[in-house]
Design an enzyme around this catalytic site. Structure first.
Site, PDB file in Angstrom:
ATOM      1  N   ASP A 127      31.462 -24.095  34.541  1.00 30.14           N
ATOM      2  CA  ASP A 127      31.240 -24.405  35.961  1.00 30.14           C
ATOM      3  C   ASP A 127      31.934 -23.403  36.884  1.00 30.14           C
ATOM      4  OD1 ASP A 127      29.616 -26.648  35.636  1.00 30.14           O
ATOM      5  OD2 ASP A 127      31.356 -27.965  35.373  1.00 30.14           O
TER       6      ASP A 127
ATOM      7  N   HIS B  33      26.721 -22.848  30.415  1.00 30.67           N
ATOM      8  CA  HIS B  33      27.553 -22.259  31.473  1.00 30.67           C
ATOM      9  C   HIS B  33      28.950 -22.851  31.465  1.00 30.67           C
ATOM     10  CE1 HIS B  33      26.257 -26.038  33.228  1.00 30.67           C
ATOM     11  NE2 HIS B  33      27.228 -25.922  34.132  1.00 30.67           N
TER      12      HIS B  33
ATOM     13  N   HIS C 156      29.102 -25.622  28.589  1.00 35.50           N
ATOM     14  CA  HIS C 156      28.364 -26.864  28.329  1.00 35.50           C
ATOM     15  C   HIS C 156      26.899 -26.709  28.714  1.00 35.50           C
ATOM     16  CE1 HIS C 156      29.832 -27.191  32.449  1.00 35.50           C
ATOM     17  NE2 HIS C 156      28.834 -28.023  32.707  1.00 35.50           N
TER      18      HIS C 156
ATOM     19  N   ARG D 291      30.196 -35.827  39.588  1.00 37.36           N
ATOM     20  CA  ARG D 291      31.040 -34.727  39.088  1.00 37.36           C
ATOM     21  C   ARG D 291      32.059 -34.271  40.128  1.00 37.36           C
ATOM     22  NH1 ARG D 291      28.666 -28.883  37.645  1.00 37.36           N
ATOM     23  NH2 ARG D 291      29.857 -28.157  39.426  1.00 37.36           N
TER      24      ARG D 291
HETATM   25  C1  SIN Z   1      26.757 -30.107  34.550  1.00 34.40           C
HETATM   26  O1  SIN Z   1      26.395 -29.009  34.110  1.00 34.40           O
HETATM   27  O2  SIN Z   1      27.734 -30.228  35.266  1.00 34.40           O
HETATM   28  C2  SIN Z   1      25.951 -31.358  34.194  1.00 34.40           C
HETATM   29  C3  SIN Z   1      25.993 -31.682  32.742  1.00 34.40           C
HETATM   30  C4  SIN Z   1      25.150 -32.882  32.420  1.00 34.40           C
HETATM   31  O3  SIN Z   1      24.406 -33.373  33.287  1.00 34.40           O
HETATM   32  O4  SIN Z   1      25.185 -33.357  31.283  1.00 34.40           O
END
Ligand code: SIN
Length: 298
Positions: free
Chosen positions: A121, A119, A274, A289
């Protein structure tokens, strides 16, 4: 994919004590010497901004920063977005989403399955995210890597007939696309309130977007949030999306980040997708985050 530095030109840019070293792959650079205890000089900020546009994923090494410092640094790039799952905000700092598989007193302390599907974000919002900063707090001894796919490369290398087919198409993105499927098998997905549901109405964005700062084109569809291509019959829409996903995550478009203590990774959600690869359930993983607001995709 092991982390490697370019041997021909190890230091790409320097601003004061800051050095930026491109990774030997389709995206990414390491950044050494970021000091957030003192005001960041404009020259250093400009070098980081430039590197972010050029490399799409920056890996800041050896940080030891507070939540307030992470928030203040993130704000240099734009306003911050508050995640709809308020259950997992860092207490006192709603700008930080806790990404974690840890449970305390039987209760999850963070979103443990964030990134389970590829995805970008907050692509489900009318104004999606410019970028996200993910700062390691506790890392597992095994696994827990994050994969990044270069969506500019995905566009550049798309076969011409497919390029012609998708150019000009729009796709719907929804936070709820996989929510119930994830909820059925994980403790990290609370039932959403009416107020939360009102925050996540689906949005429609171009399948091919133009980066507002670099002008480069990128594919902008993902298996987590994209539900359909507008105006196509369901079977055709799904078949086309599957083709685009498969192309996007070809190994030659990927960087695998293997986390080290002190890492903070800053990725460009307009340029990459990611995926969290997961770690054994009994191992603890926790990261903080922040998510920076971007522009309406065009
Ligand atoms: C996310 O998708 O923001 C998390 C990525 C992760 O935990 O590596």
């Amino acid at each position: 994919m092991p982390l490697a530095l370019r041997s021909d030109s190890p230091v790409q840019a320097a601003a004061g004590a800051l050095s930026i070293v491109p990774l030997d792959g389709p995206l990414g650079a390491e950044v050494f010497g970021l000091d957030l205890a003192n005001p960041l000089p404009q020259q250093a900020f400009a070098a980081i901004h430039r590197a972010h546009l050029d490399h799409h994923v920056l890996v800041f090494r050896d940080l030891d920063i507070t939540p307030a410092q992470q928030i203040a640094f993130s704000r240099r790039f734009g306003p911050l977005q508050i995640h709809v799952l308020h259950q997992f905000h860092l207490p006192g700092h709603p700008e930080i989403l806790i990404v974690s598989n840890i449970k305390e007193n039987g209760q999850p302390i963070g979103l443990g399955d964030a990134g389970h599907y590829w995805h970008s974000d907050l692509s489900y919002k009318e104004i999606p995210s410019l970028g996200s900063m993910l700062y390691a707090q506790e890392l597992p001894e095994e696994g827990g890597d994050t994969l990044f796919a270069n969506m500019h490369l995905a566009w550049d290398t798309l076969p011409e007939p497919l390029k012609r087919r998708v150019q000009g198409l729009q796709a719907e993105h929804s936070y709820l696309a996989k929510y119930e499927a994830l909820r059925a098998r994980s403790p990290w997905r609370p039932k959403l309130s009416e107020k939360q549901l009102a925050e996540v109405v689906p949005a429609v964005h171009p399948v091919v977007r133009t980066h507002p700062e670099s002008g480069r084109k990128a594919l902008f569809v993902s298996e987590h949030f994209t539900t359909r291509i507008v105006g196509l019959p369901e079977d055709e829409s799904q078949a086309l999306l599957q083709e685009l996903y498969a192309h996007s995550v070809k190994p030659e478009h990927l960087y695998r980040h293997q986390w080290r203590p002190g890492d903070m990774v800053f990725w460009d959600n307009r340029s990459v997708m990611h995926l969290a690869t997961g770690c054994p359930d009994h191992m603890r993983r926790k990261l903080h985050r922040t998510t920076i607001e971007g522009d309406k995709p065009y």
